[in-house]
Scaffold this active site. Structure first.
Site, PDB file in Angstrom:
ATOM      1  N   TYR A 101      24.639  -9.565 -34.343  1.00 37.23           N
ATOM      2  CA  TYR A 101      25.996  -9.314 -33.832  1.00 37.23           C
ATOM      3  C   TYR A 101      26.701  -8.358 -34.794  1.00 37.23           C
ATOM      4  O   TYR A 101      26.574  -8.477 -36.019  1.00 37.23           O
ATOM      5  CB  TYR A 101      26.785 -10.623 -33.743  1.00 37.23           C
ATOM      6  CG  TYR A 101      28.246 -10.439 -33.402  1.00 37.23           C
ATOM      7  CD1 TYR A 101      28.675 -10.465 -32.079  1.00 37.23           C
ATOM      8  CD2 TYR A 101      29.200 -10.222 -34.397  1.00 37.23           C
ATOM      9  CE1 TYR A 101      30.021 -10.288 -31.759  1.00 37.23           C
ATOM     10  CE2 TYR A 101      30.536 -10.045 -34.079  1.00 37.23           C
ATOM     11  CZ  TYR A 101      30.941 -10.070 -32.759  1.00 37.23           C
ATOM     12  OH  TYR A 101      32.256  -9.887 -32.438  1.00 37.23           O
ATOM     13  N   GLU A 189      32.248  -3.819 -30.018  1.00 38.33           N
ATOM     14  CA  GLU A 189      31.404  -4.986 -30.296  1.00 38.33           C
ATOM     15  C   GLU A 189      30.025  -4.802 -29.687  1.00 38.33           C
ATOM     16  O   GLU A 189      29.887  -4.330 -28.552  1.00 38.33           O
ATOM     17  CB  GLU A 189      32.068  -6.242 -29.726  1.00 38.33           C
ATOM     18  CG  GLU A 189      31.258  -7.516 -29.893  1.00 38.33           C
ATOM     19  CD  GLU A 189      31.926  -8.707 -29.222  1.00 38.33           C
ATOM     20  OE1 GLU A 189      32.696  -9.393 -29.906  1.00 38.33           O
ATOM     21  OE2 GLU A 189      31.675  -8.939 -28.019  1.00 38.33           O
TER      22      GLU A 189
END
Length: 382
Positions: A101, A189
């Site tokens: 992530y 993101e």
């Protein structure tokens, strides 16, 4: 402005961030054509601005054209958490060794950019933050200094990414920061950022929110705006120049100032109700502004009462009162108004309203009292 996954990947590509090859499809046959071009196996992915696509059946692996036809036919028109799938993204599938992530956003409290990296990718990052906060490496980035290659290498190492991913992940993180800053994003993101079995690091997903305030610098964003699905109330408010966010309650909110508006939402909740919106009229409370605000709230069929909460500073309460009286002659409201005035010329404002008070226009002196009355008029506690 939130982008669809495919738009986010196209945006990433402008800054050199590697993604899986693929294309957009609005029909089953277009999906097959894109799959043929990408090369099998492929992943058929619903394009909606909401999470949980996989659990809802909106992401499927296809080994051949027949499977693409089946999955595309099933996914197009699917309802995922209230979002109907109208478009698909077809991409070459990736052999995944590990999922990570990475993201950048603004930490408003620190007044710095916030970078987060984790070796726990491919899952809800909020769950990771709750259950394993130590699994997320966080650093603040001063916009004056930017993100150096050394700092990027440090944070991916701190996050515990695998040795073979470190160099590429650090380089990609610098590219993501470039996209976030030069691209004027509120959020950039990647979840998951993957390491493939043949040792390549690239973005398997993209979540990008663009800063609307920077739109004047980006005429190319018009292509994204054309696909934006906007709440009708929010679209009307935008046309009227109002700062409005639609919610799901039954008490319409009008306040002067973002802080007061947020406090008003909290007090309505404290009184047992739920706000239908956030609406900040700022320093302007003349008849035109009030009429526009009431018009927007009046379009919401779920609103049962309207709470107007004004604290006079630069904005004078007597001028607000005059604006409300005039606005009421312009807008045929379905719901009663509860009004609380305090601050500069509050007594004068209440005097102006006194001759107009009725069961449709109620004046309360305190914020809690006004919230309680508005909640009661909306049908009581939630």
């Amino acid at each position: 402005m939130d982008l669809y996954e495919y738009q986010g990947k196209q945006y990433f590509a402008r800054f050199g961030i590697p993604t899986s090859p693929g294309g957009v499809a609005d029909t089953v046959e277009e999906a097959v054509a894109q799959a043929d071009a990408a090369g099998y196996p492929v992943v058929v992915k619903a394009q909606v601005k909401v999470g949980g696509r996989g659990k809802a059946g909106g992401i499927k692996l296809a080994e051949n054209a027949d499977e693409v036809r089946t999955h595309a036919g099933n996914i197009l028109g699917m309802d995922i958490k209230g979002h109907v799938v109208r478009r698909l993204w077809i991409e070459r599938s990736s052999d995944i060794a590990h999922e990570y992530y990475a993201s950048f956003t603004l930490d408003r409290t620190a007044k710095l950019h916030l970078c987060m990296v984790s070796a726990r990718g491919g899952v809800d990052i909020e769950e990771v933050a709750d259950s394993e906060p130590e699994a997320i490496a966080r650093i603040h980035v001063d916009p004056v200094d930017g993100l150096s290659a050394e700092t990027a290498a440090s944070v991916v190492a701190k996050a515990g990414l695998h040795e073979e991913a470190l160099e590429q992940a650090a380089a990609l993180l610098v590219q993501l920061y470039d996209c976030y800053t030069r691209g004027d994003c509120d959020l950039a993101e990647i979840n998951p950022l993957i390491l493939t079995t043949d040792g390549r690091v690239h973005a398997l997903d993209a979540k990008v929110t663009l800063d609307d305030n920077a739109a004047f610098r980006h005429p190319e964003w018009e292509e994204f705006a054309g696909t934006e699905t906007t709440d009708e109330r929010e679209q009307l408010a935008k046309e009227r120049g109002l700062n409005y966010i639609g919610l799901s309650g039954s008490v319409g909110i009008i306040a002067n100032g973002a802080g007061l508006a947020m406090s008003t939402l909290d007090v309505v909740n404290q009184a047992g109700g739920a706000a239908a919106n956030f609406l900040d009229i700022g320093g302007g409370a003349n008849a035109d502004v009030m009429a526009a605000a009431l018009e927007v709230i009046n379009t919401d069929a779920d609103v049962r009462s309207i709470l107007v909460n004004v604290f006079g500073g630069i904005t004078r309460c007597d001028e607000v009162a005059k604006g409300i009286v005039e606005a009421l002659h312009r807008v045929d409201l379905r719901s009663p108004i509860v009004l609380r005035l305090d601050g500069t010329h509050a007594e004068e404002g209440r005097a102006i309203l006194a001759e107009h008070v009725s069961d449709r226009l109620i004046v309360e002196e305190t914020m809690l009292g006004a919230a309680a009355r508005a909640v009661a008029l909306a049908g009581g506690s939630k």
